[in-house]
Design a protein around this motif. Structure first.
Motif, PDB file in Angstrom:
ATOM      1  N   ASP A  74     -10.376 -18.464  -2.591  1.00 34.09           N
ATOM      2  CA  ASP A  74      -8.924 -18.557  -2.480  1.00 34.09           C
ATOM      3  C   ASP A  74      -8.218 -17.981  -3.706  1.00 34.09           C
ATOM      4  OD1 ASP A  74      -9.635 -20.471  -4.302  1.00 34.09           O
ATOM      5  OD2 ASP A  74      -8.662 -22.159  -3.274  1.00 34.09           O
ATOM      6  N   ARG A  75      -9.001 -17.494  -4.689  1.00 31.96           N
ATOM      7  CA  ARG A  75      -8.422 -16.862  -5.876  1.00 31.96           C
ATOM      8  C   ARG A  75      -8.605 -15.350  -5.868  1.00 31.96           C
ATOM      9  NH1 ARG A  75     -10.209 -20.561 -11.047  1.00 31.96           N
ATOM     10  NH2 ARG A  75      -8.748 -22.282 -10.718  1.00 31.96           N
ATOM     11  N   PHE A  76      -9.152 -14.821  -4.809  1.00 32.55           N
ATOM     12  CA  PHE A  76      -9.383 -13.376  -4.696  1.00 32.55           C
ATOM     13  C   PHE A  76      -8.099 -12.695  -4.220  1.00 32.55           C
ATOM     14  CE2 PHE A  76     -11.509  -9.865  -2.053  1.00 32.55           C
ATOM     15  CZ  PHE A  76     -11.489  -8.976  -3.121  1.00 32.55           C
ATOM     16  N   LEU A  77      -7.529 -11.824  -5.063  1.00 33.57           N
ATOM     17  CA  LEU A  77      -6.275 -11.155  -4.701  1.00 33.57           C
ATOM     18  C   LEU A  77      -6.465 -10.146  -3.584  1.00 33.57           C
ATOM     19  CD1 LEU A  77      -4.578 -10.404  -8.154  1.00 33.57           C
ATOM     20  CD2 LEU A  77      -4.337 -12.403  -6.682  1.00 33.57           C
ATOM     21  N   GLY A  78      -7.602  -9.457  -3.604  1.00 31.65           N
ATOM     22  CA  GLY A  78      -7.858  -8.425  -2.609  1.00 31.65           C
ATOM     23  C   GLY A  78      -8.430  -7.180  -3.255  1.00 31.65           C
ATOM     24  N   ILE A  79      -8.277  -6.055  -2.566  1.00 33.84           N
ATOM     25  CA  ILE A  79      -8.867  -4.783  -2.980  1.00 33.84           C
ATOM     26  C   ILE A  79      -7.756  -3.805  -3.359  1.00 33.84           C
ATOM     27  CG2 ILE A  79     -10.289  -2.821  -2.254  1.00 33.84           C
ATOM     28  CD1 ILE A  79     -11.587  -4.705  -0.196  1.00 33.84           C
ATOM     29  N   CYS A  80      -7.965  -3.095  -4.462  1.00 36.16           N
ATOM     30  CA  CYS A  80      -7.063  -2.016  -4.856  1.00 36.16           C
ATOM     31  C   CYS A  80      -7.830  -0.706  -4.788  1.00 36.16           C
ATOM     32  CB  CYS A  80      -6.519  -2.241  -6.265  1.00 36.16           C
ATOM     33  SG  CYS A  80      -5.542  -0.860  -6.874  1.00 36.16           S
ATOM     34  N   ASN A  81      -7.429   0.168  -3.874  1.00 37.84           N
ATOM     35  CA  ASN A  81      -8.047   1.485  -3.737  1.00 37.84           C
ATOM     36  C   ASN A  81      -7.459   2.396  -4.819  1.00 37.84           C
ATOM     37  OD1 ASN A  81      -8.391   3.850  -0.929  1.00 37.84           O
ATOM     38  ND2 ASN A  81      -9.467   3.697  -2.852  1.00 37.84           N
ATOM     39  N   LEU A  82      -8.313   2.861  -5.725  1.00 38.40           N
ATOM     40  CA  LEU A  82      -7.874   3.617  -6.894  1.00 38.40           C
ATOM     41  C   LEU A  82      -8.160   5.104  -6.738  1.00 38.40           C
ATOM     42  CD1 LEU A  82      -6.861   3.674  -9.882  1.00 38.40           C
ATOM     43  CD2 LEU A  82      -9.254   3.347 -10.549  1.00 38.40           C
ATOM     44  N   ARG A  83      -7.156   5.907  -7.051  1.00 39.85           N
ATOM     45  CA  ARG A  83      -7.289   7.366  -7.061  1.00 39.85           C
ATOM     46  C   ARG A  83      -6.957   7.864  -8.457  1.00 39.85           C
ATOM     47  NH1 ARG A  83      -3.237  11.510  -5.716  1.00 39.85           N
ATOM     48  NH2 ARG A  83      -4.296  13.449  -5.100  1.00 39.85           N
ATOM     49  N   VAL A  84      -7.887   8.644  -9.052  1.00 43.71           N
ATOM     50  CA  VAL A  84      -7.687   9.146 -10.403  1.00 43.71           C
ATOM     51  C   VAL A  84      -7.703  10.675 -10.442  1.00 43.71           C
ATOM     52  CG1 VAL A  84      -8.592   9.172 -12.766  1.00 43.71           C
ATOM     53  CG2 VAL A  84      -8.662   7.064 -11.431  1.00 43.71           C
ATOM     54  N   GLY A  85      -8.624  11.305  -9.717  1.00 40.35           N
ATOM     55  CA  GLY A  85      -8.717  12.761  -9.664  1.00 40.35           C
ATOM     56  C   GLY A  85      -7.913  13.332  -8.519  1.00 40.35           C
ATOM     57  N   PRO A  86      -7.358  14.537  -8.665  1.00 39.41           N
ATOM     58  CA  PRO A  86      -6.517  15.113  -7.606  1.00 39.41           C
ATOM     59  C   PRO A  86      -7.246  15.368  -6.295  1.00 39.41           C
ATOM     60  CG  PRO A  86      -6.945  16.712  -9.362  1.00 39.41           C
ATOM     61  CD  PRO A  86      -7.417  15.389  -9.863  1.00 39.41           C
ATOM     62  N   ALA A  87      -8.569  15.513  -6.326  1.00 40.98           N
ATOM     63  CA  ALA A  87      -9.324  15.744  -5.096  1.00 40.98           C
ATOM     64  C   ALA A  87      -9.665  14.455  -4.361  1.00 40.98           C
ATOM     65  CB  ALA A  87     -10.610  16.516  -5.398  1.00 40.98           C
ATOM     66  N   GLU A  88      -9.411  13.313  -4.979  1.00 40.75           N
ATOM     67  CA  GLU A  88      -9.772  12.029  -4.382  1.00 40.75           C
ATOM     68  C   GLU A  88      -8.753  11.629  -3.315  1.00 40.75           C
ATOM     69  OE1 GLU A  88     -10.113   9.444  -7.733  1.00 40.75           O
ATOM     70  OE2 GLU A  88     -11.769  10.577  -8.607  1.00 40.75           O
ATOM     71  N   ARG A  89      -9.259  10.962  -2.264  1.00 40.70           N
ATOM     72  CA  ARG A  89      -8.414  10.566  -1.135  1.00 40.70           C
ATOM     73  C   ARG A  89      -8.461   9.050  -0.948  1.00 40.70           C
ATOM     74  NH1 ARG A  89      -7.464  14.900   2.447  1.00 40.70           N
ATOM     75  NH2 ARG A  89      -8.585  16.825   1.880  1.00 40.70           N
ATOM     76  N   PHE A  90      -7.324   8.478  -0.642  1.00 38.65           N
ATOM     77  CA  PHE A  90      -7.286   7.059  -0.304  1.00 38.65           C
ATOM     78  C   PHE A  90      -7.889   6.827   1.073  1.00 38.65           C
ATOM     79  CE2 PHE A  90      -3.464   6.850  -3.223  1.00 38.65           C
ATOM     80  CZ  PHE A  90      -4.087   6.060  -4.178  1.00 38.65           C
ATOM     81  N   TYR A 109       0.843  -1.192   0.000  1.00 44.63           N
ATOM     82  CA  TYR A 109       0.000   0.000   0.000  1.00 44.63           C
ATOM     83  C   TYR A 109       0.885   1.252   0.000  1.00 44.63           C
ATOM     84  CZ  TYR A 109      -3.648   3.244   1.566  1.00 44.63           C
ATOM     85  OH  TYR A 109      -4.526   4.291   1.672  1.00 44.63           O
ATOM     86  N   GLY A 110       0.502   2.238  -0.803  1.00 44.07           N
ATOM     87  CA  GLY A 110       1.182   3.530  -0.757  1.00 44.07           C
ATOM     88  C   GLY A 110       2.288   3.729  -1.760  1.00 44.07           C
ATOM     89  N   LEU A 111       2.500   2.803  -2.689  1.00 42.29           N
ATOM     90  CA  LEU A 111       3.546   2.987  -3.697  1.00 42.29           C
ATOM     91  C   LEU A 111       3.167   4.102  -4.663  1.00 42.29           C
ATOM     92  CD1 LEU A 111       4.506  -0.675  -4.696  1.00 42.29           C
ATOM     93  CD2 LEU A 111       5.747   0.867  -3.168  1.00 42.29           C
ATOM     94  N   THR A 112       4.176   4.799  -5.189  1.00 47.15           N
ATOM     95  CA  THR A 112       3.956   5.841  -6.189  1.00 47.15           C
ATOM     96  C   THR A 112       5.058   5.766  -7.236  1.00 47.15           C
ATOM     97  OG1 THR A 112       5.214   7.448  -4.878  1.00 47.15           O
ATOM     98  CG2 THR A 112       2.827   7.406  -4.552  1.00 47.15           C
ATOM     99  N   VAL A 151      -5.214  -5.081   1.039  1.00 47.32           N
ATOM    100  CA  VAL A 151      -5.643  -3.833   0.413  1.00 47.32           C
ATOM    101  C   VAL A 151      -4.405  -3.129  -0.138  1.00 47.32           C
ATOM    102  CG1 VAL A 151      -6.729  -1.580   0.723  1.00 47.32           C
ATOM    103  CG2 VAL A 151      -7.640  -3.584   1.932  1.00 47.32           C
ATOM    104  N   ALA A 152      -4.425  -2.828  -1.429  1.00 47.55           N
ATOM    105  CA  ALA A 152      -3.347  -2.088  -2.068  1.00 47.55           C
ATOM    106  C   ALA A 152      -3.895  -0.737  -2.537  1.00 47.55           C
ATOM    107  CB  ALA A 152      -2.793  -2.878  -3.251  1.00 47.55           C
ATOM    108  N   SER A 153      -3.027   0.068  -3.118  1.00 43.88           N
ATOM    109  CA  SER A 153      -3.449   1.362  -3.645  1.00 43.88           C
ATOM    110  C   SER A 153      -2.843   1.563  -5.027  1.00 43.88           C
ATOM    111  CB  SER A 153      -3.019   2.504  -2.718  1.00 43.88           C
ATOM    112  OG  SER A 153      -1.597   2.541  -2.606  1.00 43.88           O
ATOM    113  N   LEU A 154      -3.511   2.375  -5.838  1.00 42.10           N
ATOM    114  CA  LEU A 154      -3.018   2.698  -7.175  1.00 42.10           C
ATOM    115  C   LEU A 154      -3.369   4.157  -7.450  1.00 42.10           C
ATOM    116  CD1 LEU A 154      -1.708   1.814  -9.827  1.00 42.10           C
ATOM    117  CD2 LEU A 154      -3.953   1.018 -10.597  1.00 42.10           C
ATOM    118  N   ASP A 155      -2.347   4.978  -7.622  1.00 43.16           N
ATOM    119  CA  ASP A 155      -2.535   6.411  -7.831  1.00 43.16           C
ATOM    120  C   ASP A 155      -2.281   6.737  -9.304  1.00 43.16           C
ATOM    121  OD1 ASP A 155      -2.517   9.188  -7.855  1.00 43.16           O
ATOM    122  OD2 ASP A 155      -1.530   9.346  -5.915  1.00 43.16           O
TER     123      ASP A 155
END
Length: 285
Positions: free
Chosen positions: A98-114, A8-11, A126-130
């Motif tokens: 057992d095949r579910f990787l998990g959740i990726c919280n996606l941010r696309v707009g600059p006003a969006e918050r994780f 989580y939190g990679l950029t 839970v991962a993130s993708l900015d």
């Protein structure tokens, strides 16, 4: 063994490298839009395919899905929408296996918050993708990209060996689900159609005919695709102007109803999302 989501939190470059490493395990990646155009035959699980779902997956899944899956949870100024609306468990239960990787919280707009991983309150990773920088200077500044479009562009940028396929990306309103006006659907369809015709992505289901290309082939002596495109632009401009006249007439006719609606809207308490948006828009002292 289920592959692990990136931390989580990679950029920046590290974010792209981590997602490329994960997704390179699959031969096929299917992005599943929340659309009536998604048919059950498009969602046939196999060991080499990753199915990527978005937000309210119950729009396309009536029962739990057992394939390799990843859930994209789009953010807003209030954080991940499914967290804010307390929908996490309703969504995840349809993908949990057992095949579910998990959740990726996606941010696309600059006003969006994780949202913080703990806010999802599920045992899955839970991962993130900015993708704010990916869309900056490319997507029309007056709108914000849809999750599916932003991810399709990101996957094209990664240059994966896997086939990227789109399921239900029609950008058409259905009787059940609406299209949100904060996305530029025309721009997205232009880009996706170019990627499709250049075989950089694929579509599951019918692809609209290349109508203008057919005209150029039928009349090879009229100036080629450029002349056809110019004539098409003129026709579209004229039809759009005619539509604008009709819209203006409707605008005048519905003015009293809109004023009444605006009065009621002012009386309603502001939502948390609206308060956050106002706070972010106010000048800093």
């Amino acid at each position: 063994m289920t592959p692990q989501l990136p931390p989580y939190g990679l950029t920046g470059a590290s974010q792209g490298d981590a997602w490329r490493e994960l997704l390179s395990r699959y031969q096929r990646i299917v992005l599943v839009a929340n659309s009536d155009a998604v048919a059950p035959a498009m969602l046939t699980p196999d060991d080499d395919t990753l199915f990527v779902f978005f937000n309210k997956v119950y729009k396309v899944l009536a029962e739990p899905f057992a394939g390799h899956t990843l859930l994209i949870a789009r953010s807003s100024p209030a954080g991940a929408n499914i967290v804010y609306r307390r929908e996490v468990e309703d969504v995840v239960r349809l993908l949990r296996s057992d095949r579910f990787l998990g959740i990726c919280n996606l941010r696309v707009g600059p006003a969006e918050r994780f949202s913080e991983p703990a806010a999802f309150a599920v045992p899955e990773p839970v991962a993130s993708l900015d993708l704010v920088d990916t869309m900056a200077g490319f997507y029309p500044a007056t709108h914000v990209a849809t999750s599916g479009f932003a991810l399709a562009v990101f996957l094209d940028h990664l240059k994966l060996d896997a086939r990227v396929q789109l399921a239900g990306f029609t950008a058409k309103r259905s009787l059940r689900w609406k299209l949100f006006a904060d996305h530029d659907w025309t721009f997205e369809q232009i880009v996706l159609r170019l990627l499709l015709r250049n075989k950089r992505i694929e579509a599951l289901g019918p692809v609209p005919d290349a109508m203008l290309g057919a005209i150029a082939r039928r009349f090879p002596d009229i100036g080629g695709p450029q002349a056809v495109a110019l004539a098409a632009a003129e026709v579209v401009a004229e039809r759009l102007e005619s539509a604008n006249v009709a819209i203006e007439d409707l605008h005048r006719l519905t003015r009293p109803q809109r004023r009444l609606r605006e009065t009621f809207e002012r009386l309603k308490p502001k939502t948390r999302k609206a308060r956050l948006a106002e706070r972010d828009a106010s000048p800093r002292r």
